[in-house]
Design an enzyme around this catalytic site. Structure first.
Site, PDB file in Angstrom:
ATOM      1  N   GLU A   1     -81.012 -52.564  84.550  1.00 46.90           N
ATOM      2  CA  GLU A   1     -80.051 -52.561  85.655  1.00 46.90           C
ATOM      3  C   GLU A   1     -79.515 -51.158  85.868  1.00 46.90           C
ATOM      4  O   GLU A   1     -79.087 -50.497  84.926  1.00 46.90           O
ATOM      5  CB  GLU A   1     -78.888 -53.518  85.376  1.00 46.90           C
ATOM      6  CG  GLU A   1     -77.916 -53.595  86.534  1.00 46.90           C
ATOM      7  CD  GLU A   1     -76.788 -54.574  86.275  1.00 46.90           C
ATOM      8  OE1 GLU A   1     -75.660 -54.125  85.988  1.00 46.90           O
ATOM      9  OE2 GLU A   1     -77.048 -55.791  86.350  1.00 46.90           O
TER      10      GLU A   1
ATOM     11  N   ASP B   1     -80.231 -56.123  80.657  1.00 50.34           N
ATOM     12  CA  ASP B   1     -78.918 -56.083  81.300  1.00 50.34           C
ATOM     13  C   ASP B   1     -78.012 -55.327  80.325  1.00 50.34           C
ATOM     14  O   ASP B   1     -77.515 -55.910  79.359  1.00 50.34           O
ATOM     15  CB  ASP B   1     -78.405 -57.501  81.549  1.00 50.34           C
ATOM     16  CG  ASP B   1     -77.056 -57.491  82.250  1.00 50.34           C
ATOM     17  OD1 ASP B   1     -76.880 -56.698  83.188  1.00 50.34           O
ATOM     18  OD2 ASP B   1     -76.170 -58.261  81.839  1.00 50.34           O
TER      19      ASP B   1
ATOM     20  N   ASP C   1     -75.387 -62.656  80.563  1.00 51.07           N
ATOM     21  CA  ASP C   1     -76.142 -61.409  80.368  1.00 51.07           C
ATOM     22  C   ASP C   1     -77.627 -61.713  80.150  1.00 51.07           C
ATOM     23  O   ASP C   1     -78.497 -60.949  80.592  1.00 51.07           O
ATOM     24  CB  ASP C   1     -75.601 -60.645  79.153  1.00 51.07           C
ATOM     25  CG  ASP C   1     -74.097 -60.500  79.182  1.00 51.07           C
ATOM     26  OD1 ASP C   1     -73.616 -59.473  79.666  1.00 51.07           O
ATOM     27  OD2 ASP C   1     -73.404 -61.435  78.743  1.00 51.07           O
TER      28      ASP C   1
END
Length: 196
Positions: A76, A15, A149
């Site tokens: 991501e 992330d 996160d």
């Protein structure tokens, strides 16, 4: 790695972020219980020079790659946000993760936030709390990973494990079609009505 159910894969989810870059490693096979191998966050000070922060993110990701040896890296996909400064930092950290994996020859997959949310919770509009709760349930953890996160990184890895079989079949079909070239229709034999 192979188990009784077939191919188990180990995926490192990232992330991306400059201040907090979530990292999570999950192992398993689609349709079966998954296992969390590790989770954490690579942190950099907000007041540090950009170059030093990117190096710190790179070093952190490299340590995770060295320690856990994933077969895939799921990152991501950066999407447009109102805060340009935030999206720039996210894009820069994302590029570092892609570079680290590609340098080692590890395949990288990009998943949008809505894809990840839909895969993990069933809704592409789920909030962070819902994602964290489902990650906790799916990985049979005692509590949601913190910060968010870290949970998001695990969700990325889960999403990739679950989506990869379908994506791989699609890629194989496209590759096979491309290798065969365009198909030409059969010519019928004029007297017998069958292919010549």
């Amino acid at each position: 790695m192979i188990d009784e159910w077939g191919w188990r894969v180990r995926v490192l989810g990232v992330d991306p972020g400059l201040t907090r870059c979530g990292i999570g490693v999950v192992e398993g096979v689609a349709g079966r219980p998954l296992t969390m191998i590790g989770v954490g966050v690579v942190r950099t000070p907000a007041d540090a020079d950009l170059g030093h922060r990117l190096v710190a993110v790179e070093q952190g990701i490299e340590q995770w790659l060295d320690e856990h040896r994933p077969e895939f890296v799921a990152v991501e996909r950066v999407f447009s946000q109102h805060n340009v400064r935030t999206v720039m930092g996210t894009a820069q950290a994302s590029a570092v993760a892609i570079l680290c994996a590609s340098r080692r020859g590890i395949p990288v997959a990009l998943h949008t936030p809505s894809e990840v949310k839909a895969a993990v919770t069933g809704s592409g509009r789920a909030d962070k709390a819902q994602v964290g709760a489902m990650v906790t349930r799916l990985l049979r953890l005692a509590a949601p990973p913190k910060p968010a996160d870290a949970a998001d990184a695990l969700a990325l890895a889960i999403c990739h494990i679950w989506r990869a079989p379908a994506q791989n079949r699609l890629q194989q079909a496209v590759a096979l079609h491309t290798a065969q070239g365009p198909r030409r229709p059969h010519k019928l034999h004029p007297s017998k009505g069958r292919p010549a």
